[in-house]
Design a protein around this motif. Structure first.
Motif, mmCIF file in Angstrom:
data_model
loop_
_atom_site.group_PDB
_atom_site.id
_atom_site.type_symbol
_atom_site.label_atom_id
_atom_site.label_comp_id
_atom_site.label_asym_id
_atom_site.label_seq_id
_atom_site.Cartn_x
_atom_site.Cartn_y
_atom_site.Cartn_z
ATOM 1 N N TRP A 101 0.813 -1.293 -0.088
ATOM 2 C CA TRP A 101 -0.003 0.052 0.047
ATOM 3 C C TRP A 101 0.900 1.301 -0.010
ATOM 4 O O TRP A 101 0.476 2.190 -0.613
ATOM 5 N N PHE A 102 2.133 1.234 0.904
ATOM 6 C CA PHE A 102 2.770 2.405 0.776
ATOM 7 C C PHE A 102 3.851 2.314 -0.235
ATOM 8 O O PHE A 102 4.836 3.262 -0.342
ATOM 9 N N GLY A 103 3.727 1.493 -1.166
ATOM 10 C CA GLY A 103 4.737 1.425 -2.389
ATOM 11 C C GLY A 103 6.183 1.268 -1.876
ATOM 12 O O GLY A 103 7.151 1.849 -2.696
ATOM 13 N N GLY A 104 6.380 0.632 -0.809
ATOM 14 C CA GLY A 104 7.782 0.470 -0.473
ATOM 15 C C GLY A 104 8.378 1.638 0.388
ATOM 16 O O GLY A 104 9.320 1.691 0.986
ATOM 17 N N ASP A 105 7.549 2.697 0.432
ATOM 18 C CA ASP A 105 8.185 3.835 1.209
ATOM 19 C C ASP A 105 7.243 4.202 2.323
ATOM 20 O O ASP A 105 6.305 4.796 2.640
ATOM 21 N N VAL A 106 7.474 3.124 3.361
ATOM 22 C CA VAL A 106 6.657 3.176 4.584
ATOM 23 C C VAL A 106 6.920 4.453 5.540
ATOM 24 O O VAL A 106 8.376 4.589 5.880
ATOM 25 N N PRO A 107 6.000 5.091 5.739
ATOM 26 C CA PRO A 107 6.261 6.281 6.895
ATOM 27 C C PRO A 107 6.815 5.785 8.019
ATOM 28 O O PRO A 107 6.380 4.572 8.526
ATOM 29 N N LYS A 108 7.597 6.723 8.796
ATOM 30 C CA LYS A 108 8.207 6.269 10.109
ATOM 31 C C LYS A 108 7.173 5.905 11.057
ATOM 32 O O LYS A 108 7.407 4.833 11.894
ATOM 33 N N GLY A 109 6.234 6.514 11.455
ATOM 34 C CA GLY A 109 4.876 5.846 12.323
ATOM 35 C C GLY A 109 4.491 4.649 12.052
ATOM 36 O O GLY A 109 4.181 3.954 13.121
ATOM 37 N N ALA A 110 4.635 4.094 10.784
ATOM 38 C CA ALA A 110 4.012 2.834 10.569
ATOM 39 C C ALA A 110 4.772 1.729 10.476
ATOM 40 O O ALA A 110 4.724 0.489 10.386
ATOM 41 N N ARG A 111 6.410 1.864 10.553
ATOM 42 C CA ARG A 111 7.336 0.935 10.351
ATOM 43 C C ARG A 111 7.398 -0.067 11.613
ATOM 44 O O ARG A 111 7.644 -1.056 11.193
#
Length: 286
Positions: A101-111
């Motif tokens: 869903w994030f296209g490989g660029d996962v935001p810090k808060g969701a890592r």
């Protein structure tokens, strides 16, 4: 306890799964739900009728009002219900799909969701905004051929909102006692469900300014005090209707000047007038 669970997979390639569960008993009850599912997913749950508290096998506890987002260590859980007729909507998303869903660029808060899978349970409590719950209820009540797509769209928004809460950043702007006051305001309104006190009276009883209470309430419950009171009153009205009270009696108990004004407000929030809503629930329970 009579348990009925219907599970559905997406039809549009989102990877999302959702379920509709009914738990019926003679009164307050508890049930342990066993699952062998590998705990590599996140989920959230929305109470549609009644209220519930849950405890995962790992010891994590949560309640329906603020279930938020959960990545469990184990899938089994004990549910405690306070009413005889209970229903909940569940949304589940595999972690592999979440990363896509994030296209490989996962935001810090969701890592953290994607790290240490199989270790500690991750739980981020967060109430669902009123507008999302109303959209979900309306889609479930829909009887057209598009119902599945409408429910799936609602499920995506419910899950998307909870994931988005993890990506929010910034220092808290409320003191602990203000956030606690917001929770106590919610409890007071629930205890007076058919006629919740107004913001000014709530603030006075809790020893906080009406403005700070209103802002703290929005922070905790993602809606205004007026919207929260309306949702609580609607839930109480639904419960009374299901218990056999007439529309006129419920309208008066809920503070409406007439049955027609209550019907208008009911239809605006749930998409159906009270009698059709009751008939739709009766058809689903057969």
């Amino acid at each position: 306890m009579d348990i009925e669970v219907a599970s559905f997979a997406d039809r549009t390639g989102t990877g999302l799964k959702w379920s509709l569960s009914h738990f019926r008993s003679q009164g307050p009850d508890a049930v342990e739900v066993q699952s062998e599912r590998a705990a590599e997913y996140v989920f959230t749950q929305v109470p549609l009728a009644g209220t519930f508290e849950a405890e995962l096998n790992c010891g994590t506890q949560y309640d329906g009002a603020t279930a938020g987002l959960i990545r469990p260590k184990e899938s089994s859980a004990l549910f405690r219900f306070n009413h005889s007729d209970n229903a909940m909507f569940g949304v589940l998303l595999p972690l592999t799909v979440l990363e896509q869903w994030f296209g490989g660029d996962v935001p810090k808060g969701a890592r953290d969701l994607l790290r240490r899978v199989g270790s500690a349970t991750l739980h981020r409590p967060s109430p669902l905004p009123l507008y999302l719950r109303q959209m979900l209820v309306s889609s479930l009540e829909n009887q057209s051929p598009l119902r599945h797509h409408l429910v799936e769209a609602a499920a995506i928004q419910v899950m998307g909102f909870q994931i988005d809460q993890l990506t929010a950043f910034g220092a808290p702007t409320f003191l602990p006692h203000e956030l606690q006051a917001a929770r106590e305001a919610q409890a007071i309104m629930q205890a007076n469900a058919m006629a919740p006190p107004n913001a000014r009276d709530l603030a006075a009883s809790l020893g906080i300014s009406a403005n700070r209470l209103a802002n703290a309430y929005r922070e905790v419950f993602n809606c205004t005090l007026a919207q929260g009171a309306a949702q609580i009153r609607l839930q109480a009205a639904c419960g009374a209707l299901q218990a056999g009270a007439s529309i006129k009696v419920v309208a008066l108990q809920a503070g409406y000047s007439s049955a027609s004004s209550f019907t208008y407000a009911f239809r605006k929030q749930l998409g159906l007038p009270p009698r059709e809503w009751l008939n739709a629930r009766a058809r689903r329970s057969k």
